[in-house]
Design a protein around this motif. Structure first.
Motif, mmCIF file in Angstrom:
data_model
loop_
_atom_site.group_PDB
_atom_site.id
_atom_site.type_symbol
_atom_site.label_atom_id
_atom_site.label_comp_id
_atom_site.label_asym_id
_atom_site.label_seq_id
_atom_site.Cartn_x
_atom_site.Cartn_y
_atom_site.Cartn_z
ATOM 1 N N GLU A 140 -9.005 7.157 -9.006
ATOM 2 C CA GLU A 140 -8.699 6.616 -10.416
ATOM 3 C C GLU A 140 -7.173 6.108 -10.638
ATOM 4 O O GLU A 140 -6.842 5.074 -10.847
ATOM 5 C CB GLU A 140 -8.867 7.567 -11.317
ATOM 6 N N LEU A 141 -6.400 7.024 -9.951
ATOM 7 C CA LEU A 141 -4.744 6.579 -10.121
ATOM 8 C C LEU A 141 -4.571 5.492 -9.139
ATOM 9 O O LEU A 141 -3.588 4.702 -9.349
ATOM 10 C CB LEU A 141 -4.163 7.663 -9.591
ATOM 11 N N SER A 142 -5.359 5.376 -8.012
ATOM 12 C CA SER A 142 -4.925 4.218 -7.103
ATOM 13 C C SER A 142 -5.076 2.821 -7.781
ATOM 14 O O SER A 142 -4.325 1.901 -7.420
ATOM 15 C CB SER A 142 -5.630 4.298 -5.812
ATOM 16 N N LYS A 143 -6.112 2.868 -8.761
ATOM 17 C CA LYS A 143 -6.434 1.325 -9.470
ATOM 18 C C LYS A 143 -5.352 1.113 -10.381
ATOM 19 O O LYS A 143 -4.790 0.221 -10.583
ATOM 20 C CB LYS A 143 -7.828 1.570 -10.030
ATOM 21 N N ILE A 144 -4.825 2.393 -10.913
ATOM 22 C CA ILE A 144 -3.670 2.246 -12.007
ATOM 23 C C ILE A 144 -2.457 1.814 -11.264
ATOM 24 O O ILE A 144 -1.590 0.927 -11.940
ATOM 25 C CB ILE A 144 -3.515 3.717 -13.013
ATOM 26 N N LYS A 145 -2.284 2.362 -10.379
ATOM 27 C CA LYS A 145 -1.064 2.256 -9.195
ATOM 28 C C LYS A 145 -1.192 0.796 -8.339
ATOM 29 O O LYS A 145 -0.160 0.543 -7.599
ATOM 30 C CB LYS A 145 -0.705 3.382 -8.589
ATOM 31 N N LYS A 187 2.735 8.451 -17.457
ATOM 32 C CA LYS A 187 1.448 8.270 -17.693
ATOM 33 C C LYS A 187 0.557 9.427 -17.857
ATOM 34 O O LYS A 187 0.825 10.474 -17.004
ATOM 35 C CB LYS A 187 0.650 6.988 -16.954
ATOM 36 N N LYS A 188 -0.258 9.505 -18.936
ATOM 37 C CA LYS A 188 -1.142 10.700 -19.125
ATOM 38 C C LYS A 188 -2.011 10.784 -17.862
ATOM 39 O O LYS A 188 -2.101 12.019 -17.398
ATOM 40 C CB LYS A 188 -2.177 10.500 -20.316
ATOM 41 N N GLU A 189 -2.438 9.971 -17.215
ATOM 42 C CA GLU A 189 -3.131 10.047 -15.977
ATOM 43 C C GLU A 189 -2.484 10.726 -14.808
ATOM 44 O O GLU A 189 -2.828 11.320 -14.055
ATOM 45 C CB GLU A 189 -3.464 8.335 -15.507
ATOM 46 N N GLU A 190 -0.848 10.365 -14.935
ATOM 47 C CA GLU A 190 -0.293 10.935 -13.545
ATOM 48 C C GLU A 190 -0.171 12.348 -14.091
ATOM 49 O O GLU A 190 -0.282 13.230 -13.083
ATOM 50 C CB GLU A 190 1.125 10.490 -13.604
ATOM 51 N N TYR A 223 0.764 12.941 -4.272
ATOM 52 C CA TYR A 223 2.242 13.109 -4.515
ATOM 53 C C TYR A 223 3.045 11.786 -4.612
ATOM 54 O O TYR A 223 3.888 11.386 -5.416
ATOM 55 C CB TYR A 223 2.792 14.036 -3.370
ATOM 56 N N GLU A 224 2.621 10.929 -3.440
ATOM 57 C CA GLU A 224 3.469 9.443 -3.183
ATOM 58 C C GLU A 224 3.246 8.743 -4.403
ATOM 59 O O GLU A 224 4.267 8.006 -4.809
ATOM 60 C CB GLU A 224 2.917 9.042 -1.878
ATOM 61 N N MET A 225 1.927 8.677 -4.683
ATOM 62 C CA MET A 225 1.608 7.692 -6.150
ATOM 63 C C MET A 225 2.191 8.253 -7.340
ATOM 64 O O MET A 225 2.531 7.441 -8.127
ATOM 65 C CB MET A 225 0.145 7.607 -6.247
ATOM 66 N N LEU A 226 2.742 9.449 -7.265
ATOM 67 C CA LEU A 226 3.306 10.084 -8.451
ATOM 68 C C LEU A 226 4.734 9.961 -8.533
ATOM 69 O O LEU A 226 5.579 10.296 -9.193
ATOM 70 C CB LEU A 226 3.176 11.621 -8.642
ATOM 71 N N ASP A 227 5.316 9.523 -7.276
ATOM 72 C CA ASP A 227 6.838 9.369 -7.065
ATOM 73 C C ASP A 227 7.410 10.305 -6.714
ATOM 74 O O ASP A 227 8.661 10.605 -7.110
ATOM 75 C CB ASP A 227 7.534 8.433 -8.193
#
Length: 446
Positions: free
Chosen positions: A344-349, A221-224, A391-395
């Motif tokens: 922001e990313l925590s909401k997407i994930k 994703k662009k956000e990632e 990093y964890e949220m980005l796998d």
């Protein structure tokens, strides 16, 4: 080798090498080149980066909101500009740190072409250096690979500025491939997974290419990509006094080659007290979570953090990792920027609860440390508190936490090396000798 004998000898070495810490005060020596308040001892000057956690008012240092400057430009303002214009900024930061100026559109386009041209590895390098010599630690493989590149450079020992700049751009460009390829080979050889190697896309940013090369389907994703770009930006430089930058200064001052200097930076960054700090935070957060019945219960969190500070829990060192900094006081600008992107990313994930859990650690831990250290302000989060979670949220696997840090920091090391070469003065500090030599005057006492 006789292990029992070796154990006895190692015990003797430990006894003989133990230095009485009181001697540092007796001889007015700054242990670890640090003042008693934790700040670094001035050992040089630099134009590259500046870390600010205080303001001067009426001649006194007053704790203030932290700021990190790249070549005099505030990091927070530049990141805000990148966000407002929706562009990836790491490549622009590379240009700024190396050349002491912001690039215009034409400069940046031509500079990106140079980075693209330089990123390919020499013929058979992947097979000979990475594929056929796998290892468990990616940073070690990166060091070996950087040193191996020396053999492919006909002017490897030339330390003229033009040549060192060329070498630096080559290494900055190649680091993402070396890191990701080393990881893919590692999991193939040691974990039995299929070997998947993707090439970089010249139309993508460095952050986008890292995610694309790392994932089998190359999708992200662009956000990632934006948050990884931010991670690269905030890790690119942190002043000349951080351990790896100073190590790079020291070896560069001897006149050594660029490959040896950057390998030195990698070796320093690998240490758990420097680049490995985000891994320590991740382990601590996992430990706290495992010992709580409810991660939303602030009283339960506080009770366990008290146990950590009392050296009764986690690693029993009495430290809450991810909180506090030697220079930053009220806030660490890198943590502030990263925290908002993490939110922001925590909401997407769908990881809001995990984000809120870390935020509670920050709030409660900062207050507890403020009380114990008798400070007038809560101890701030540093960049490591949120970087591991990002990093964890980005796998991104833990094996790549430090390597990605290294991809970014190669830029700062290169800038400091170029600066040190122009200074042309070997770094040679003094040590107080405790040896009892009669009828001679110590070199350091002359």
């Amino acid at each position: 080798m006789n292990k029992d004998k070796l154990v006895d000898l190692s015990k003797k070495i430990k006894i003989e090498n133990t230095i009485d810490k009181n001697l540092y005060d007796k001889f007015s020596i700054k242990r670890g080149l640090r003042n008693k308040n934790g700040t670094g001892v001035l050992v040089g000057v630099t134009k590259v980066g500046d870390v600010c956690g205080y303001k001067i008012e009426n001649g006194e240092k007053i704790p203030s909101k932290g700021e990190l400057f790249y070549r005099g430009y505030p990091l927070t303002s530049m990141v805000e500009d990148f966000n407002n214009t929706k562009r990836f900024g790491f490549e622009e930061i590379i240009y700024l740190l190396l050349f002491n100026k912001l690039a215009n559109k034409n400069d940046q386009e031509s500079f990106k072409k140079i980075l693209v041209e330089e990123r390919n590895l020499p013929n058979k390098f992947f097979e000979d250096t990475i594929l056929n010599l796998p290892g468990n630690n990616i940073v070690n493989i990166m060091m070996r690979s950087v040193l191996a590149l020396y053999s492919y450079d006909e002017m490897a020992d030339n330390t003229d500025t033009l040549n060192v700049l060329s070498q630096s751009l080559s290494l900055i460009s190649k680091m993402p491939l070396i890191a990701i390829y080393s990881y893919q080979v590692k999991i193939h050889n040691f974990d039995g997974k299929s070997l998947v190697i993707h090439n970089q896309d010249e139309n993508k940013s460095i952050a986008e290419n890292i995610l694309s090369m790392l994932r089998i389907d190359q999708k992200y994703k662009k956000e990632e990509a934006e948050i990884l770009d931010l991670l690269l930006i905030i890790h690119a430089e942190h002043g000349g006094g951080n351990n790896s930058a100073f190590a790079t200064h020291v070896v560069s001052s001897s006149g050594t080659d660029t490959y040896s200097a950057i390998a030195t930076g990698l070796g320093s960054l690998k240490g758990p007290r420097h680049g490995g700090a985000n891994l320590k935070v991740s382990l601590m957060l996992e430990n706290i979570r495992e010992n709580l019945k409810n991660i939303e219960d602030e009283k339960e969190i506080e009770k366990y953090l008290e146990k950590i500070l009392d050296k009764k829990a986690f690693d029993k060192k009495g430290l809450i990792y991810g909180l506090g900094h030697a220079v930053y006081t009220i806030s660490d600008p890198r943590a502030v920027l990263l925290k908002e992107k993490a939110r922001e990313l925590s909401k997407i994930k769908n990881r809001q609860k995990d984000f809120e859990y870390i935020e509670k650690i920050e709030k409660i831990g900062g207050r507890l440390l403020m009380e114990r250290l008798n400070k007038s302000y809560p101890i701030c989060a540093n960049v490591d508190l949120y970087s591991g979670f990002c990093y964890e949220m980005l796998d991104i696997p833990k094996d790549l936490y430090i390597p990605i840090f290294a991809i970014a920091r190669t830029v700062g090391w290169s800038a400091h090396r170029l600066e040190q070469i122009e200074d042309s003065k070997i770094i040679r500090p003094a040590y107080k000798s405790l040896s009892q030599i009669k009828n001679y005057i110590s070199l350091e006492d002359r």
